[in-house]
Design a protein around this motif. Structure first.
Motif, PDB file in Angstrom:
ATOM      1  N   ILE A  88       0.859  -1.187   0.000  1.00  0.00           N
ATOM      2  CA  ILE A  88       0.000   0.000   0.000  1.00  0.00           C
ATOM      3  C   ILE A  88       0.891   1.231   0.000  1.00  0.00           C
ATOM      4  CG2 ILE A  88      -1.801   1.244   1.244  1.00  0.00           C
ATOM      5  CD1 ILE A  88      -2.585  -1.443   2.505  1.00  0.00           C
ATOM      6  N   LEU A  89       0.583   2.216  -0.860  1.00  0.00           N
ATOM      7  CA  LEU A  89       1.334   3.455  -0.972  1.00  0.00           C
ATOM      8  C   LEU A  89       0.438   4.636  -0.589  1.00  0.00           C
ATOM      9  CD1 LEU A  89       3.142   2.740  -4.382  1.00  0.00           C
ATOM     10  CD2 LEU A  89       3.982   2.288  -2.066  1.00  0.00           C
ATOM     11  N   GLY A  90       1.027   5.812  -0.537  1.00  0.00           N
ATOM     12  CA  GLY A  90       0.262   7.017  -0.198  1.00  0.00           C
ATOM     13  C   GLY A  90       0.627   7.529   1.188  1.00  0.00           C
ATOM     14  N   ASP A  91      -0.363   8.146   1.881  1.00  0.00           N
ATOM     15  CA  ASP A  91      -0.154   8.739   3.206  1.00  0.00           C
ATOM     16  C   ASP A  91      -0.279   7.684   4.290  1.00  0.00           C
ATOM     17  OD1 ASP A  91      -2.021  11.577   2.036  1.00  0.00           O
ATOM     18  OD2 ASP A  91       0.143  11.237   1.979  1.00  0.00           O
ATOM     19  N   ILE A  92       0.588   6.693   4.239  1.00  0.00           N
ATOM     20  CA  ILE A  92       0.441   5.587   5.186  1.00  0.00           C
ATOM     21  C   ILE A  92       0.739   6.015   6.617  1.00  0.00           C
ATOM     22  CG2 ILE A  92       0.934   3.848   3.440  1.00  0.00           C
ATOM     23  CD1 ILE A  92       3.773   3.716   4.430  1.00  0.00           C
ATOM     24  N   GLU A  93       1.525   7.148   6.810  1.00  0.00           N
ATOM     25  CA  GLU A  93       1.834   7.586   8.164  1.00  0.00           C
ATOM     26  C   GLU A  93       0.620   8.183   8.867  1.00  0.00           C
ATOM     27  OE1 GLU A  93       3.093   8.813   5.414  1.00  0.00           O
ATOM     28  OE2 GLU A  93       2.559  10.929   5.295  1.00  0.00           O
ATOM     29  N   GLU A  94      -0.454   8.488   8.128  1.00  0.00           N
ATOM     30  CA  GLU A  94      -1.643   9.098   8.715  1.00  0.00           C
ATOM     31  C   GLU A  94      -2.716   8.063   9.044  1.00  0.00           C
ATOM     32  OE1 GLU A  94      -1.178  13.214   6.086  1.00  0.00           O
ATOM     33  OE2 GLU A  94      -3.109  12.196   6.236  1.00  0.00           O
ATOM     34  N   PHE A  95      -2.410   6.769   8.790  1.00  0.00           N
ATOM     35  CA  PHE A  95      -3.440   5.751   8.971  1.00  0.00           C
ATOM     36  C   PHE A  95      -2.907   4.582   9.790  1.00  0.00           C
ATOM     37  CE2 PHE A  95      -6.830   7.038   6.079  1.00  0.00           C
ATOM     38  CZ  PHE A  95      -6.183   7.984   5.285  1.00  0.00           C
ATOM     39  N   ASP A  96      -3.851   3.899  10.429  1.00  0.00           N
ATOM     40  CA  ASP A  96      -3.591   2.584  10.999  1.00  0.00           C
ATOM     41  C   ASP A  96      -4.213   1.555  10.063  1.00  0.00           C
ATOM     42  OD1 ASP A  96      -4.126   3.829  14.332  1.00  0.00           O
ATOM     43  OD2 ASP A  96      -2.226   3.458  13.280  1.00  0.00           O
ATOM     44  N   LEU A  97      -3.456   0.504   9.670  1.00  0.00           N
ATOM     45  CA  LEU A  97      -3.976  -0.519   8.753  1.00  0.00           C
ATOM     46  C   LEU A  97      -4.738  -1.570   9.533  1.00  0.00           C
ATOM     47  CD1 LEU A  97      -4.135  -1.663   5.899  1.00  0.00           C
ATOM     48  CD2 LEU A  97      -1.977  -2.870   6.333  1.00  0.00           C
ATOM     49  N   ASP A  98      -6.047  -1.668   9.232  1.00  0.00           N
ATOM     50  CA  ASP A  98      -6.860  -2.699   9.876  1.00  0.00           C
ATOM     51  C   ASP A  98      -6.623  -4.051   9.199  1.00  0.00           C
ATOM     52  OD1 ASP A  98      -9.477  -0.249  10.142  1.00  0.00           O
ATOM     53  OD2 ASP A  98      -7.951  -0.819  11.624  1.00  0.00           O
ATOM     54  N   VAL A  99      -6.685  -4.077   7.862  1.00  0.00           N
ATOM     55  CA  VAL A  99      -6.461  -5.334   7.143  1.00  0.00           C
ATOM     56  C   VAL A  99      -6.143  -5.026   5.678  1.00  0.00           C
ATOM     57  CG1 VAL A  99      -8.874  -5.714   6.463  1.00  0.00           C
ATOM     58  CG2 VAL A  99      -7.319  -7.678   6.717  1.00  0.00           C
ATOM     59  N   PHE A 100      -5.246  -5.858   5.070  1.00  0.00           N
ATOM     60  CA  PHE A 100      -4.944  -5.795   3.634  1.00  0.00           C
ATOM     61  C   PHE A 100      -4.917  -7.235   3.127  1.00  0.00           C
ATOM     62  CE2 PHE A 100      -3.722  -4.557  -0.342  1.00  0.00           C
ATOM     63  CZ  PHE A 100      -2.430  -4.896  -0.732  1.00  0.00           C
ATOM     64  N   ARG A 101      -5.837  -7.581   2.200  1.00  0.00           N
ATOM     65  CA  ARG A 101      -5.989  -8.956   1.726  1.00  0.00           C
ATOM     66  C   ARG A 101      -5.873  -9.017   0.196  1.00  0.00           C
ATOM     67  NH1 ARG A 101     -10.995  -9.160   5.301  1.00  0.00           N
ATOM     68  NH2 ARG A 101     -10.273  -9.987   7.309  1.00  0.00           N
ATOM     69  N   ILE A 102      -5.343 -10.176  -0.267  1.00  0.00           N
ATOM     70  CA  ILE A 102      -5.246 -10.459  -1.703  1.00  0.00           C
ATOM     71  C   ILE A 102      -5.981 -11.775  -1.973  1.00  0.00           C
ATOM     72  CG2 ILE A 102      -3.732 -10.797  -3.691  1.00  0.00           C
ATOM     73  CD1 ILE A 102      -3.396  -8.090  -2.438  1.00  0.00           C
ATOM     74  N   TYR A 103      -6.869 -11.792  -3.005  1.00  0.00           N
ATOM     75  CA  TYR A 103      -7.618 -12.991  -3.395  1.00  0.00           C
ATOM     76  C   TYR A 103      -7.313 -13.299  -4.865  1.00  0.00           C
ATOM     77  CZ  TYR A 103     -10.475 -11.789   0.715  1.00  0.00           C
ATOM     78  OH  TYR A 103     -10.897 -11.473   1.969  1.00  0.00           O
ATOM     79  N   ASN A 104      -7.403 -14.610  -5.194  1.00  0.00           N
ATOM     80  CA  ASN A 104      -7.340 -14.947  -6.616  1.00  0.00           C
ATOM     81  C   ASN A 104      -8.739 -14.872  -7.221  1.00  0.00           C
ATOM     82  OD1 ASN A 104      -8.670 -17.321  -5.941  1.00  0.00           O
ATOM     83  ND2 ASN A 104      -6.830 -18.593  -5.977  1.00  0.00           N
ATOM     84  N   ARG A 105      -8.845 -15.159  -8.539  1.00  0.00           N
ATOM     85  CA  ARG A 105     -10.115 -14.968  -9.240  1.00  0.00           C
ATOM     86  C   ARG A 105     -11.209 -15.929  -8.762  1.00  0.00           C
ATOM     87  NH1 ARG A 105     -10.312 -14.804 -14.603  1.00  0.00           N
ATOM     88  NH2 ARG A 105      -8.142 -14.131 -14.932  1.00  0.00           N
ATOM     89  N   TRP A 106     -10.826 -16.988  -8.011  1.00  0.00           N
ATOM     90  CA  TRP A 106     -11.817 -17.925  -7.488  1.00  0.00           C
ATOM     91  C   TRP A 106     -12.199 -17.611  -6.035  1.00  0.00           C
ATOM     92  CZ3 TRP A 106      -7.555 -19.484 -10.351  1.00  0.00           C
ATOM     93  CH2 TRP A 106      -7.846 -19.933 -11.638  1.00  0.00           C
ATOM     94  N   GLY A 107     -11.689 -16.456  -5.517  1.00  0.00           N
ATOM     95  CA  GLY A 107     -12.054 -16.030  -4.178  1.00  0.00           C
ATOM     96  C   GLY A 107     -11.214 -16.645  -3.081  1.00  0.00           C
TER      97      GLY A 107
END
Length: 695
Positions: A624-643
């Motif tokens: 994840i890029l951008g203003d990451i210092e201004e946020f707390d990350l709750d969750v970041f997930r990656i899925y394939n095309r079958w979910g």
């Protein structure tokens, strides 16, 4: 006339009637509508003809026979009347007919036997097709004719017994429905046919089936056809012997393949596939004392050319010409043929001046032939009648084509071969490509163009002066070529006539020193609406020309031939910008570099739309890029095309490397989801989108 019904055990009947013209008197017994039954083991003799029914009979006449009925004249069954062999339990019912079998009504054979037995011509005739159980054809004189004027059948358990008689089907069919290979029996008798007539036989085994076909048209002949199916599947085949020159029936014997030189002029056969698709072993009987010896079997083809063609692998035995596993029954004409099988070889086929070579002429099926040399004109060459195989020496002073006409049993073919006389002064060799420019470590294929050394002169390849053992062909592959490699080829005459020439020295040049790099960071993100300047630095060996091409999903200010370009990335998305530098004259070695650009809709977070986890330390992680210092990350997930969930984190510093459970994932489009909380306002950010994994 009074009708009657009764059971006859043993009786002889003699009755006289005037029929039609009163000047003609015949003996005939007429059943004018009664039920007549001949009991088991009873004997009935009719001294004249028997007629079952009358044209104006008030009711149908039925004649049931479980015994022995002897009819001195015709057996006539009129329309709407019935003759029966009684029933399935009456195994001994016999009809012996000395005249014609004339059936226009119904005949129920059951297990009965019909014998046509006389020395005069008898007809199987009428308006109704008769299905016999056992049909026996006899005569007191050899080859008495039983002639069909209508089709006839033998039922699935019956037999056709042709003793000393001719069954002339003419243009009609005799259909044997019993698949037992003993269902047709013939002593000296045979089946003859005209036009489209034939005898057919149902088959369901791999047994040999003998079709006793022949003809009394012109010269009396019986020439059996043997068919052996390739499996026990249901097949039905028909056979006719045509006792005429095939040309008279539009199968011109002059139209034939070159290797077929003569076709039997006396008769030919028609073999029909009526049902099934099995291969068949085919054998056709011949009598050498009457029609001579024949080598092969030929089949008339309608396509691609209308001609008689050689049936591959056919052969002549003592009494049959045969071929195995024949499939092509769509063309039905088969005949005997002869062909001349001969060949000429020279050894060696390439010599030095004044050396000697051997010529050998041989034949597979013909041992006595006549040689006539067409070229060269040389009286010392063996000619005239000779026996094969024949071997002799020649010493031509120059390259010579030897052409000879071979004749045997009226067949003629032309044989030809060449002896090359080599002269070292005539040798030449040229190798391409020359010069060579390849990628560093790339393979290159060289081609040698030779002449003057015979058809297969010796080629040897050298790399940096070292002989490449095993590389003695017109092509040579140099693997992993390096700058300055020297390639050379030599060419020697086939016969080794002390002659050798070398090709030019070929120097290999590589372009391994060429580099191209986009200056700056691998990922460049700017605020929305801002252009990004990109520049490429190219390092190339002195004198190396090249082309530059830029490409991207984003809009570029310059694409071709420029060292720099401007790009304006899409908002909330990212794009790769590629540059390709291609050496002019060697387009197979392009140099590429890329950079990921993005536009920021500040403040906020964003995920690049593509990454390249290929291990080159450029764009290998998706984060994840951008203003990451201004946020707390709750969750970041990656899925394939079958979910399927492939990656999950709540740490901005952790990115996805393109693997799942240690396995590299395929080039594809994946789905991301992120949820974050602003550290000051507590505002929630939810985003989802697509990512392209590029390798």
């Amino acid at each position: 006339m009074k009708r009657y019904k009764g059971f006859i055990q043993s009786i002889f009947i003699l009755m006289c009637f005037f029929l039609g013209d009163h000047s003609v008197m015949a003996q005939i017994w007429v059943n004018n509508g009664a039920q007549v039954t001949v009991t088991d083991n009873a004997l009935v003799g009719i001294l004249g003809s028997m007629q079952n029914g009358t044209v104006a009979g008030p009711i149908n006449g039925n004649f049931d026979n479980a015994g022995y009925v002897w009819i001195d004249g015709d057996c006539i069954n009129l329309t709407d009347h019935t003759i029966s062999g009684m029933d399935a339990l009456s195994n001994n019912a016999v009809f012996v007919v000395k005249g014609n079998w004339d059936n226009s009504g119904s005949f129920n054979a059951f297990q009965s036997t019909v014998e046509l037995d006389t020395s005069i011509t008898q007809l199987i005739t009428g308006n109704s097709i008769t299905t016999f159980h056992h049909l026996i054809l006899k005569g007191s004189v050899l080859y008495n004719v039983k002639r069909q004027t209508i089709d006839a059948f033998i039922d699935p358990t019956g037999t056709l017994q042709i003793l000393d008689a001719e069954l002339a089907t003419d243009d009609h069919l005799m259909e044997v429905l019993n698949p037992d290979n003993g269902a047709v029996v013939a002593n000296n008798g045979f089946v003859s046919s005209l036009g489209n007539g034939y005898i057919s036989w149902a088959m369901n085994s791999t047994d040999l089936y003998q079709f006793p076909v022949g003809s009394s048209l012109g010269t009396l002949r019986k020439r059996v056809v043997q068919l052996t199916p390739g499996s026990s599947n249901a097949n039905r085949m028909g056979v006719r012997m045509a006792n005429v020159d095939a040309t008279t029936e539009n199968y011109n014997r002059d139209e034939k393949e070159d290797e077929v030189c003569e076709i039997n002029p006396f008769f030919y056969h028609r073999i029909y596939r009526l049902n099934g698709n099995d291969n068949m072993d085919v054998g056709i009987q011949y009598v050498s004392a009457e029609e001579g010896n024949w080598d092969i079997m030929v089949n008339w083809e309608n396509n691609p050319a209308r001609e008689w063609s050689y049936m591959e692998n056919s052969f002549a035995g003592p009494t049959f010409v045969s071929v195995a596993d024949w499939t092509a029954f769509s063309d039905t004409a088969f005949a005997f043929g002869r062909r001349l099988e001969a060949d000429m070889t020279v050894n060696p086929n390439s010599i030095c001046p004044n050396d000697t070579a051997q010529i050998t002429i041989n034949s597979g099926i013909n041992s006595s032939i006549i040689l006539s040399w067409l070229q060269p004109v040389n009286p010392s060459l063996p000619s005239g009648p000779v026996s094969l195989p024949l071997t002799f020496d020649v010493s031509p002073s120059q390259t010579t084509i030897y052409t000879v006409e071979v004749t045997s049993n009226g067949c003629t073919i032309i044989l030809e071969d060449t002896i090359v006389v080599e002269s070292p002064s005539d040798l030449s060799i040229n190798v391409t490509p020359n010069p060579v420019l390849i990628c560093d470590g790339e393979s290159v294929t060289f081609f040698a163009d030779t002449s003057g050394g015979g058809p297969t002169g010796m080629i040897a390849w050298y790399v940096n002066g070292v002989l490449q053992i095993g590389e003695q062909a017109n092509t040579f592959v140099l693997d992993n070529g390096s700058q300055g490699d020297i390639v050379r080829a030599t060419y020697t005459t086939q016969a080794g006539c002390s002659g050798e020439v070398s090709s030019d020295l070929i120097t290999v040049n590589t372009i391994g020193d060429l580099t191209a790099e986009i200056t700056g960071a691998d990922v460049i993100c700017v605020p929305e609406g801002q252009n990004i300047p990109l520049f490429v630095t190219v390092n190339a060996p002195t004198g190396t020309a090249y082309d530059i091409e830029w490409s991207s999903d984003a809009e570029l200010s310059c694409v071709l031939g420029c060292t720099g370009t401007f790009v304006q990335p899409f908002v909330d998305d990212s794009a790769y910008v590629f540059v390709t530098v291609t050496p002019i004259g060697n387009e197979s070695c392009p140099i590429k570099d890329s950079v990921l650009v993005c536009a920021l809709d500040l403040p906020g977070l964003f995920v690049p739309s593509a990454f390249t986890p290929d291990g080159d330390n450029d764009n290998d992680l998706l984060a994840i890029l951008g203003d990451i210092e201004e946020f707390d990350l709750d969750v970041f997930r990656i899925y394939n095309r079958w979910g399927e969930l492939l990656f999950e984190t709540n740490d901005f510093s952790v990115g996805w490397n393109g693997t799942y459970k240690g396995v590299d994932q395929e080039l594809d489009v994946y789905v991301y989801y992120l949820k974050a909380t602003h550290t000051e306002t507590g505002e929630k950010t939810d985003k989802e989108g697509h990512i392209t994994l590029i390798r």
